[in-house]
Design a protein around this motif. Structure first.
Motif, PDB file in Angstrom:
ATOM      1  N   GLY A 107      -3.201  -2.857  -3.479  1.00 51.60           N
ATOM      2  CA  GLY A 107      -4.523  -3.536  -3.437  1.00 51.60           C
ATOM      3  C   GLY A 107      -5.501  -2.924  -4.526  1.00 51.60           C
ATOM      4  O   GLY A 107      -5.580  -1.830  -4.666  1.00 51.60           O
ATOM      5  N   ARG A 108      -6.245  -3.765  -5.063  1.00 53.17           N
ATOM      6  CA  ARG A 108      -7.179  -3.404  -6.112  1.00 53.17           C
ATOM      7  C   ARG A 108      -8.163  -2.164  -5.320  1.00 53.17           C
ATOM      8  O   ARG A 108      -8.711  -1.393  -6.109  1.00 53.17           O
ATOM      9  CB  ARG A 108      -7.897  -4.427  -6.710  1.00 53.17           C
ATOM     10  CG  ARG A 108      -6.856  -5.246  -7.360  1.00 53.17           C
ATOM     11  CD  ARG A 108      -7.690  -6.366  -8.288  1.00 53.17           C
ATOM     12  NE  ARG A 108      -6.581  -7.198  -9.051  1.00 53.17           N
ATOM     13  CZ  ARG A 108      -5.951  -6.743 -10.145  1.00 53.17           C
ATOM     14  NH1 ARG A 108      -6.256  -5.838 -10.565  1.00 53.17           N
ATOM     15  NH2 ARG A 108      -5.187  -7.626 -10.709  1.00 53.17           N
ATOM     16  N   GLN A 120      -3.935  -8.490   6.913  1.00 53.42           N
ATOM     17  CA  GLN A 120      -4.978  -9.556   7.320  1.00 53.42           C
ATOM     18  C   GLN A 120      -5.240 -10.431   5.887  1.00 53.42           C
ATOM     19  O   GLN A 120      -6.027 -11.465   6.012  1.00 53.42           O
ATOM     20  CB  GLN A 120      -6.268  -8.882   7.681  1.00 53.42           C
ATOM     21  CG  GLN A 120      -6.158  -8.383   9.067  1.00 53.42           C
ATOM     22  CD  GLN A 120      -5.385  -7.012   9.267  1.00 53.42           C
ATOM     23  OE1 GLN A 120      -5.681  -6.353   8.146  1.00 53.42           O
ATOM     24  NE2 GLN A 120      -4.947  -6.656   9.980  1.00 53.42           N
ATOM     25  N   GLN A 121      -4.341 -10.340   4.947  1.00 55.90           N
ATOM     26  CA  GLN A 121      -4.649 -10.949   3.499  1.00 55.90           C
ATOM     27  C   GLN A 121      -3.748 -12.233   3.392  1.00 55.90           C
ATOM     28  O   GLN A 121      -2.462 -11.789   3.279  1.00 55.90           O
ATOM     29  CB  GLN A 121      -4.446  -9.947   2.620  1.00 55.90           C
ATOM     30  CG  GLN A 121      -5.516  -8.696   2.505  1.00 55.90           C
ATOM     31  CD  GLN A 121      -6.916  -8.867   3.017  1.00 55.90           C
ATOM     32  OE1 GLN A 121      -7.600 -10.115   2.189  1.00 55.90           O
ATOM     33  NE2 GLN A 121      -7.787  -8.451   3.642  1.00 55.90           N
ATOM     34  N   ALA A 122      -4.454 -13.098   3.029  1.00 56.69           N
ATOM     35  CA  ALA A 122      -3.316 -14.395   2.920  1.00 56.69           C
ATOM     36  C   ALA A 122      -2.527 -14.317   1.722  1.00 56.69           C
ATOM     37  O   ALA A 122      -1.049 -14.509   2.024  1.00 56.69           O
ATOM     38  CB  ALA A 122      -4.298 -15.678   2.800  1.00 56.69           C
ATOM     39  N   PRO A 123      -3.019 -13.604   0.615  1.00 58.24           N
ATOM     40  CA  PRO A 123      -1.966 -13.447  -0.504  1.00 58.24           C
ATOM     41  C   PRO A 123      -0.753 -12.544  -0.278  1.00 58.24           C
ATOM     42  O   PRO A 123       0.465 -12.684  -0.641  1.00 58.24           O
ATOM     43  CB  PRO A 123      -2.968 -12.632  -1.596  1.00 58.24           C
ATOM     44  CG  PRO A 123      -4.106 -13.318  -1.258  1.00 58.24           C
ATOM     45  CD  PRO A 123      -4.220 -13.254   0.228  1.00 58.24           C
ATOM     46  N   VAL A 124      -0.824 -11.590   0.738  1.00 59.98           N
ATOM     47  CA  VAL A 124       0.189 -10.578   1.312  1.00 59.98           C
ATOM     48  C   VAL A 124       1.079 -11.494   1.886  1.00 59.98           C
ATOM     49  O   VAL A 124       2.472 -11.253   1.714  1.00 59.98           O
ATOM     50  CB  VAL A 124      -0.516  -9.476   2.012  1.00 59.98           C
ATOM     51  CG1 VAL A 124       0.656  -8.707   2.522  1.00 59.98           C
ATOM     52  CG2 VAL A 124      -1.344  -8.809   1.044  1.00 59.98           C
ATOM     53  N   LEU A 125       0.748 -12.390   2.944  1.00 62.01           N
ATOM     54  CA  LEU A 125       1.469 -13.279   3.664  1.00 62.01           C
ATOM     55  C   LEU A 125       2.267 -14.141   2.689  1.00 62.01           C
ATOM     56  O   LEU A 125       3.593 -14.284   2.920  1.00 62.01           O
ATOM     57  CB  LEU A 125       0.807 -13.852   4.981  1.00 62.01           C
ATOM     58  CG  LEU A 125       1.447 -14.801   5.701  1.00 62.01           C
ATOM     59  CD1 LEU A 125       2.417 -13.975   6.541  1.00 62.01           C
ATOM     60  CD2 LEU A 125       0.521 -15.631   6.583  1.00 62.01           C
ATOM     61  N   ALA A 126       1.633 -14.436   1.652  1.00 63.81           N
ATOM     62  CA  ALA A 126       2.221 -15.496   0.743  1.00 63.81           C
ATOM     63  C   ALA A 126       3.333 -14.792   0.100  1.00 63.81           C
ATOM     64  O   ALA A 126       4.213 -15.396  -0.149  1.00 63.81           O
ATOM     65  CB  ALA A 126       1.163 -16.112  -0.175  1.00 63.81           C
ATOM     66  N   GLN A 127       3.356 -13.621  -0.519  1.00 68.99           N
ATOM     67  CA  GLN A 127       4.241 -12.870  -0.997  1.00 68.99           C
ATOM     68  C   GLN A 127       5.331 -12.732   0.033  1.00 68.99           C
ATOM     69  O   GLN A 127       6.417 -12.535  -0.667  1.00 68.99           O
ATOM     70  CB  GLN A 127       3.619 -11.306  -1.431  1.00 68.99           C
ATOM     71  CG  GLN A 127       2.490 -11.551  -2.663  1.00 68.99           C
ATOM     72  CD  GLN A 127       3.335 -11.840  -4.079  1.00 68.99           C
ATOM     73  OE1 GLN A 127       4.544 -11.505  -4.030  1.00 68.99           O
ATOM     74  NE2 GLN A 127       2.577 -12.261  -4.731  1.00 68.99           N
ATOM     75  N   ALA A 128       5.150 -12.326   1.017  1.00 69.67           N
ATOM     76  CA  ALA A 128       6.180 -12.206   2.181  1.00 69.67           C
ATOM     77  C   ALA A 128       7.036 -13.500   2.178  1.00 69.67           C
ATOM     78  O   ALA A 128       8.448 -13.556   2.377  1.00 69.67           O
ATOM     79  CB  ALA A 128       5.684 -11.631   3.544  1.00 69.67           C
ATOM     80  N   GLY A 184       0.790  -1.094  -0.079  1.00 67.89           N
ATOM     81  CA  GLY A 184       0.081  -0.013  -0.022  1.00 67.89           C
ATOM     82  C   GLY A 184       0.856   1.520  -0.027  1.00 67.89           C
ATOM     83  O   GLY A 184       0.498   2.208   0.727  1.00 67.89           O
ATOM     84  N   PRO A 185       2.039   1.073  -0.794  1.00 64.90           N
ATOM     85  CA  PRO A 185       2.742   2.434  -0.760  1.00 64.90           C
ATOM     86  C   PRO A 185       2.251   3.858  -1.283  1.00 64.90           C
ATOM     87  O   PRO A 185       1.312   3.763  -1.939  1.00 64.90           O
ATOM     88  CB  PRO A 185       4.068   1.975  -1.528  1.00 64.90           C
ATOM     89  CG  PRO A 185       3.413   1.078  -2.745  1.00 64.90           C
ATOM     90  CD  PRO A 185       2.471   0.256  -1.898  1.00 64.90           C
ATOM     91  N   VAL A 186       2.659   4.812  -0.414  1.00 62.94           N
ATOM     92  CA  VAL A 186       2.232   6.426  -0.837  1.00 62.94           C
ATOM     93  C   VAL A 186       3.738   6.867  -1.016  1.00 62.94           C
ATOM     94  O   VAL A 186       4.305   7.172   0.247  1.00 62.94           O
ATOM     95  CB  VAL A 186       1.351   6.927   0.148  1.00 62.94           C
ATOM     96  CG1 VAL A 186       1.232   8.114  -0.319  1.00 62.94           C
ATOM     97  CG2 VAL A 186      -0.051   6.090   0.191  1.00 62.94           C
ATOM     98  N   ALA A 187       4.378   6.789  -1.967  1.00 56.07           N
ATOM     99  CA  ALA A 187       5.515   7.371  -1.951  1.00 56.07           C
ATOM    100  C   ALA A 187       6.008   8.070  -3.531  1.00 56.07           C
ATOM    101  O   ALA A 187       5.461   7.334  -4.401  1.00 56.07           O
ATOM    102  CB  ALA A 187       6.666   6.178  -1.735  1.00 56.07           C
ATOM    103  N   ARG A 245       4.303  -2.758  -9.546  1.00 56.51           N
ATOM    104  CA  ARG A 245       3.480  -3.199  -8.428  1.00 56.51           C
ATOM    105  C   ARG A 245       2.907  -4.619  -9.016  1.00 56.51           C
ATOM    106  O   ARG A 245       2.844  -4.866 -10.167  1.00 56.51           O
ATOM    107  CB  ARG A 245       2.303  -2.265  -8.121  1.00 56.51           C
ATOM    108  CG  ARG A 245       1.130  -2.168  -9.310  1.00 56.51           C
ATOM    109  CD  ARG A 245       0.276  -1.126  -9.293  1.00 56.51           C
ATOM    110  NE  ARG A 245       0.770  -0.010  -9.547  1.00 56.51           N
ATOM    111  CZ  ARG A 245       0.313   1.382  -9.493  1.00 56.51           C
ATOM    112  NH1 ARG A 245      -0.759   1.396  -9.047  1.00 56.51           N
ATOM    113  NH2 ARG A 245       1.120   2.285  -9.775  1.00 56.51           N
ATOM    114  N   HIS A 246       2.630  -5.179  -7.716  1.00 55.19           N
ATOM    115  CA  HIS A 246       2.059  -6.532  -7.920  1.00 55.19           C
ATOM    116  C   HIS A 246       0.454  -6.144  -7.379  1.00 55.19           C
ATOM    117  O   HIS A 246       0.507  -5.811  -6.108  1.00 55.19           O
ATOM    118  CB  HIS A 246       2.586  -7.797  -7.234  1.00 55.19           C
ATOM    119  CG  HIS A 246       2.314  -9.030  -7.212  1.00 55.19           C
ATOM    120  ND1 HIS A 246       2.174  -9.806  -8.250  1.00 55.19           N
ATOM    121  CD2 HIS A 246       1.226  -9.784  -6.455  1.00 55.19           C
ATOM    122  CE1 HIS A 246       1.463 -10.863  -8.098  1.00 55.19           C
ATOM    123  NE2 HIS A 246       0.788 -10.947  -6.863  1.00 55.19           N
TER     124      HIS A 246
END
Length: 195
Positions: A149-150, A175-183, A132-135, A163-164
């Motif tokens: 995030g979409r 709280q999103q499983a795909p974010v944990l998977a990416q990590a 969720g970057p703001v940069a 981005r992905h």
């Protein structure tokens, strides 16, 4: 019989997000749960968020309005030279505390990191998972993975780089499983490259 020695730390995991409450650096429950889900032998989770002052007060929830105000102020102040003078040494110390560090940079964290203007020699000591970057841009790092995030209109407007896409709003990446998977996938790539 003595217990076997713990394996040496090869990867440190640390959050680098804006301070929703300037008096505190303690990890939120969501950060703590996410970080602990990434732990394994040879990994450790840094117990504080940026700017890594363990002497600050314990975590406390603040209102969304207050958090937005404090994060916006910190984002804007990070563009001033005084920000790097004040915080770069603490981040450099963090990066020297382990052979490699994965920085979990949420929201304005990527902007804060870029504005620290760390020495180029440190760029191989850390990788970044920005969610969720703001940069305006990202600093040089060994590896950079950016998740947007979409449903996250803040980051969609506030980040123009590669981005992905993931299914998430601005406040619920951890709280999103795909974010944990990416990590987990990024950590696997980091550990494969470590000496």
């Amino acid at each position: 019989m003595p217990e076997p020695a713990a394996p040496p730390i090869h990867l440190q995991i640390a959050f680098l997000c804006g301070q929703s409450d300037p008096a505190r650096c303690a990890l939120s429950p969501a950060q703590l749960q996410f970080g602990q889900a990434l732990l394994a032998a040879g990994r450790r989770l840094h117990p504080c968020n940026f700017p890594y002052d363990a002497q600050t007060l314990p975590f406390r929830r603040v209102s969304l309005l207050s958090a937005s105000w404090h994060n916006s102020r910190q984002y804007l102040r990070s563009r001033q030279p005084a920000f790097a003078r004040r915080h770069a040494a603490a981040v450099a110390d963090l990066l020297h505390a382990a052979p490699h560090t994965l920085l979990l940079a949420g929201s304005c964290g990527l902007e804060l990191l870029a504005n620290l203007q760390l020495p180029a020699a440190l760029s191989q000591r850390f990788s970044i998972l920005a969610y969720g970057p703001v940069a305006r841009h990202a600093p040089a790092a060994a590896r950079l993975q950016v998740l947007v995030g979409r449903q996250d209109w803040i980051s969609r407007a506030g980040w123009r780089g590669a981005r992905h896409w993931v299914r998430s709003g601005h406040m619920d990446y951890l709280q999103q499983a795909p974010v944990l998977a990416q990590a987990h996938a990024l950590i696997a790539r980091i550990e494969q490259a470590l000496p």
